[in-house]
Enzyme design. Sequence first.
Site, PDB file in Angstrom:
ATOM      1  N   GLU A 127      37.881  45.501  53.151  1.00 52.77           N
ATOM      2  CA  GLU A 127      38.292  44.232  52.527  1.00 52.77           C
ATOM      3  C   GLU A 127      37.178  43.644  51.657  1.00 52.77           C
ATOM      4  O   GLU A 127      37.437  43.088  50.582  1.00 52.77           O
ATOM      5  CB  GLU A 127      38.695  43.236  53.628  1.00 52.77           C
ATOM      6  CG  GLU A 127      39.241  41.933  53.138  1.00 52.77           C
ATOM      7  CD  GLU A 127      40.560  42.086  52.377  1.00 52.77           C
ATOM      8  OE1 GLU A 127      41.570  42.411  53.004  1.00 52.77           O
ATOM      9  OE2 GLU A 127      40.560  41.867  51.159  1.00 52.77           O
ATOM     10  N   GLY A 185      19.834  33.547  39.833  1.00 47.66           N
ATOM     11  CA  GLY A 185      20.267  34.524  40.834  1.00 47.66           C
ATOM     12  C   GLY A 185      21.750  34.857  40.757  1.00 47.66           C
ATOM     13  O   GLY A 185      22.286  35.520  41.642  1.00 47.66           O
ATOM     14  N   LYS A 203      36.660  47.957  41.288  1.00 48.57           N
ATOM     15  CA  LYS A 203      37.555  47.095  42.066  1.00 48.57           C
ATOM     16  C   LYS A 203      39.012  47.288  41.657  1.00 48.57           C
ATOM     17  O   LYS A 203      39.888  47.390  42.521  1.00 48.57           O
ATOM     18  CB  LYS A 203      37.124  45.633  41.921  1.00 48.57           C
ATOM     19  CG  LYS A 203      35.743  45.389  42.553  1.00 48.57           C
ATOM     20  CD  LYS A 203      35.181  44.045  42.150  1.00 48.57           C
ATOM     21  CE  LYS A 203      33.846  43.785  42.810  1.00 48.57           C
ATOM     22  NZ  LYS A 203      33.174  42.604  42.229  1.00 48.57           N
TER      23      LYS A 203
END
Length: 428
Positions: A127, A185, A203
């Site tokens: 997941e 970041g 993905k």
Amino acid sequence: LINIGLLGLGTVGSGVYKIMKKNHENIKAKVGTKVEIKKILVRDKKKKRNLDINNKLITEDPAEIINNQEIDLIVELIGGENPAHKYIIEALKNKKSVVTANKLVIAKYGNEILNLAEKNGVQISYEGSVAGGIPIVRPLKESLAANRIKEITGILNGTTNYILTKMTEEKKEFADVLETAQNKGYAESDPSSDIDGLDAAYKICILSSLAFETLIDVKSIYVEGIRNISREDIEIADELGYVIKLIAIGKQGKDGLDIRVHPSFVPKNHPLALVNNVYNAVYIHGDAVGDVMSHGKGAGQMPTGSAVVADIIQAARNINYKNGNNYFVSARQDYKIKNIVEVKNKFYLRIKVNDKPGVMANLAKVLGDNKVSLASVLQKNRLKPVVPLVLVTHPVKEKYLNKSLEELKSLEDVIEISSKIRVEGDNE
Ligand SMILES: NC(=O)c1ccc[n+]([C@@H]2O[C@H](COP(=O)([O-])OP(=O)(O)OC[C@H]3O[C@@H](n4cnc5c(N)ncnc54)[C@H](OP(=O)(O)O)[C@@H]3O)[C@@H](O)[C@H]2O)c1
């Protein structure tokens, strides 16, 4: 008691450790027995870690986990191709269930891994590998199982969505925003996997494989990143009623699967246009359910940890109740993946031309001769000798558009084809 071996204690590994510690009572109730992290593999034992953790748990020797008889479940959070792939394979062969958030390994080796898990009667869950904290893998496998999925459209990369959002809001160029994102970041020091679209391709490869029950080679996916998106294109998009997003698409058509990642014009009233900053969203069309959209944090320590721990809970429950009821979505269908040049889209074009009488007529003729018809035309800064001409086409196969652009380049008054961006979400 279910014992876990954690591979990796970085961003996500630390998140998983924290959630398991904080919610251990709750997790125990959900699993029906205690779940404990027995050993943790890291690269460097001496590294200073900002975690309240017993050093005895930590090892640099993978065999202490993968070959450990007492460990039931392996959680792979190392990332990258190797040794992560190797450890997952070894764990499955040792009949241990595996939870991972590794999109690269699942996209590239998903079929091998799923088959191996099925053969060994253990579970593989992933997941966290797509859209971080957003539940999407299990919904596709389970909650939407009644549907034939027709289409998945997603914003699946937080870094690029952040960059495009800031370029839009602050009217800045790509390079300036990338630098700020790196300082904050939100982008890695080597950001290429994100900004060139590969991360989103892994993905959509995973989601499309699940949705269309097929095997998709990630190399067959058309991928284009956001490096060439300019502030000017974003401003024109705004004027025309669009925003620019990096969109990942998986569509099932009569003549094959259309799977691609590229920047797109998205109408401002489309739900994906409202997904900003580091947020991700996945928009699905199923034949029974209609349209469904999930929205949330697509990365980060705790959101991704949330997805990984949910997988741990489910796998641990299955182990505890000796439930072999693992639902494998195998590659049952054989589809052709369409080449991008065969895909029909609307296009936005920005073309630099000499502002002379007759230029537009010459352009329109070349386009018309190649089956490209125009939905709108906008001419900017009319007072200068060289002007950007903005065109939006009706849907056309990309090969016809490409041919017309080649011909346009040879026209005397066409100085440059500055941009070609596909328009998604308002195809006629
Ligand atoms: N970060 C996110 O927001 C996010 C979101 C979704 C999915 N993911 C996925 O989650 C996975 C982990 O990402 P992350 O951001 O947590 O990575 P990370 O911060 O770089 O952590 C990697 C961990 O693995 C350990 N490690 C690296 N190479 C190793 C090796 N050869 N042998 C043993 N241990 C090794 C490192 O050990 P040391 O601590 O000793 O260096 C570190 O603890 C990746 O697959 C990533 O794609 C991450």
